[in-house]
Enzyme design. Structure first.
Site, PDB file in Angstrom:
ATOM      1  N   ASP A 283      44.847  58.701  66.430  1.00 22.85           N
ATOM      2  CA  ASP A 283      44.982  60.150  66.223  1.00 22.85           C
ATOM      3  C   ASP A 283      43.702  60.955  66.035  1.00 22.85           C
ATOM      4  O   ASP A 283      43.748  62.178  65.970  1.00 22.85           O
ATOM      5  CB  ASP A 283      45.943  60.439  65.070  1.00 22.85           C
ATOM      6  CG  ASP A 283      45.385  60.009  63.722  1.00 22.85           C
ATOM      7  OD1 ASP A 283      44.204  59.663  63.647  1.00 22.85           O
ATOM      8  OD2 ASP A 283      46.133  60.033  62.735  1.00 22.85           O
TER       9      ASP A 283
ATOM     10  N   CYS B 278      63.434  68.207  53.905  1.00 25.21           N
ATOM     11  CA  CYS B 278      61.969  68.246  53.928  1.00 25.21           C
ATOM     12  C   CYS B 278      61.447  69.665  53.724  1.00 25.21           C
ATOM     13  O   CYS B 278      60.447  69.876  53.026  1.00 25.21           O
ATOM     14  CB  CYS B 278      61.437  67.659  55.235  1.00 25.21           C
ATOM     15  SG  CYS B 278      62.045  68.455  56.744  1.00 25.21           S
TER      16      CYS B 278
END
Length: 371
Positions: free
Chosen positions: A137, A197
């Site tokens: 990443d 979330c």
């Protein structure tokens, strides 16, 4: 030499598992449908001070420009949830530092990149000629949309990839290749109407389905932001000194997530004692030594102290904490701003954070193994 690409794709998935990956998928390189959303996100400034994101712009959605000749992406998943994660017990003790569980062990970038390189070499042995490049990443590539397209999972409202069996406790890596492998089928989004979330984010960083304002995210504030943390977020950070797992902890798909088999992702011994004062006492050489091979090392000693000072300000009143904070004054101008705030906070009556208490109850009920 005639190649059976379906057979090769099947073998690639077997080799990847032998190299420590839990799941692998294959997709093409067309991410054009994500370019507009990426540009809008950048134009809104949601990337904060992560200027490298804006510099690369839509190139992040064009893997074939990052590595010319690429026509397929092999997306790989490696689980990282450590044993005895101790989420609730850690969050409940304000005198203990909370570190995002992905960062407790060794830095994953090098490990995953090396394993992807080995996978590329294995493929090359089979096809004789192969152009490939591994990415983890840190590279300018939209890895989550690629993984989603490759069938590794779906994107949750917190913008993380979700898998039915692994939840979101995993790293992603990509191997860009120039051979026409058969592609996999994306999976259906399973989030439904759940918004756990979104409602549980301490700083309300999840604006809408899949859209994150990084400038409000504790992970960004403690890791990517090297400057002054806005005062409005400091008390909300609690004892989180490196990253935040809250949006993952409340996710129902994480209840049965598997423990990692990769020992390098287990908690390192230097973080066995996460007492705030003890960690704050590390000088720079101790910090560098104890964090060798860790992702935490890259934030540097001053930022480490900055994050800890905020957590100490949020801890119950303690003369020992105040004394430790005062001893660090004068080391760095920006650090002083956070230390002075923490000293002032220590003189106040700290009330319980209702959202955090709710999070702890959810963990204890839904994640008893990892509480």
């Amino acid at each position: 030499m005639k190649i059976n690409y379906q057979e090769l794709a099947n073998n690639i998935k077997l080799w990847a598992k032998e190299l420590g990956f839990q799941k692998v998928g294959i997709c093409d390189v067309d991410l054009s449908q994500h370019e507009a959303a990426l540009e809008q996100w950048l134009e809104a400034g949601y990337h904060g001070s992560m200027d490298w994101m804006a510099r690369h712009g839509v190139m992040r959605a064009r893997p074939d420009e990052l590595h010319p000749g690429t026509i397929r992406v092999i997306s790989a998943r490696m689980d990282y949830l450590p044993p005895k994660a101790g989420f609730a017990s850690n969050l409940k003790d304000p005198n203990q530092a909370y570190i995002s569980r992905y960062a407790l062990g060794r830095d994953y970038h090098k490990l995953i990149r090396n394993q992807l390189k080995k996978l590329g070499q294995k493929i090359e042995e089979e096809v004789e000629q192969l152009g490939y490049r591994p990415f983890v990443d840190s590279a300018p590539i939209l890895e989550r949309p690629l993984a989603e397209k490759a069938g590794l999972g779906w994107t949750g409202k917190h913008s993380l990839l979700l898998d039915k069996n692994a939840g979101s406790w995993f790293f992603l890596g990509e191997l860009l290749v120039d051979i026409p492998l058969p592609v996999d089928t994306p999976v259906e989004n399973q989030c439904g109407k759940c918004t756990a979330c979104i409602s549980s984010c301490p700083t309300n960083a999840i604006l809408e389905n899949g859209v994150i304002d990084a400038r409000r995210c504790i992970s960004y504030l403690t890791i990517e932001n090297s400057g002054i943390i806005p005062e409005e977020f400091r008390s909300l950070m609690g004892n989180r000194i490196y990253g935040c797992d809250d949006c993952q902890l409340v996710c129902p798909w994480n209840r049965e997530a598997e423990i990692t088999q990769q020992a390098d992702f287990h908690r390192r011994s230097s973080l066995g004692n996460s007492d705030l004062i003890s960690l704050f006492s590390w000088d720079e050489s101790t910090f560098l030594k104890n964090m060798e091979g860790s992702a935490i090392r890259r934030i540097g000693h001053i930022q480490w102290l900055r994050n800890l000072s905020i957590a100490m300000g949020n801890a119950p009143h303690s003369e020992a904490i105040i004394s430790a904070l005062q001893d660090r004054l004068g080391l760095d101008e920006n650090l002083d701003i956070h230390i002075q705030w923490a000293i002032k906070q220590q003189s106040l009556v700290i009330t319980s954070n209702r959202k955090e208490q709710r999070l702890i109850r959810i963990i204890e009920k839904g994640l008893p193994r990892d509480a």
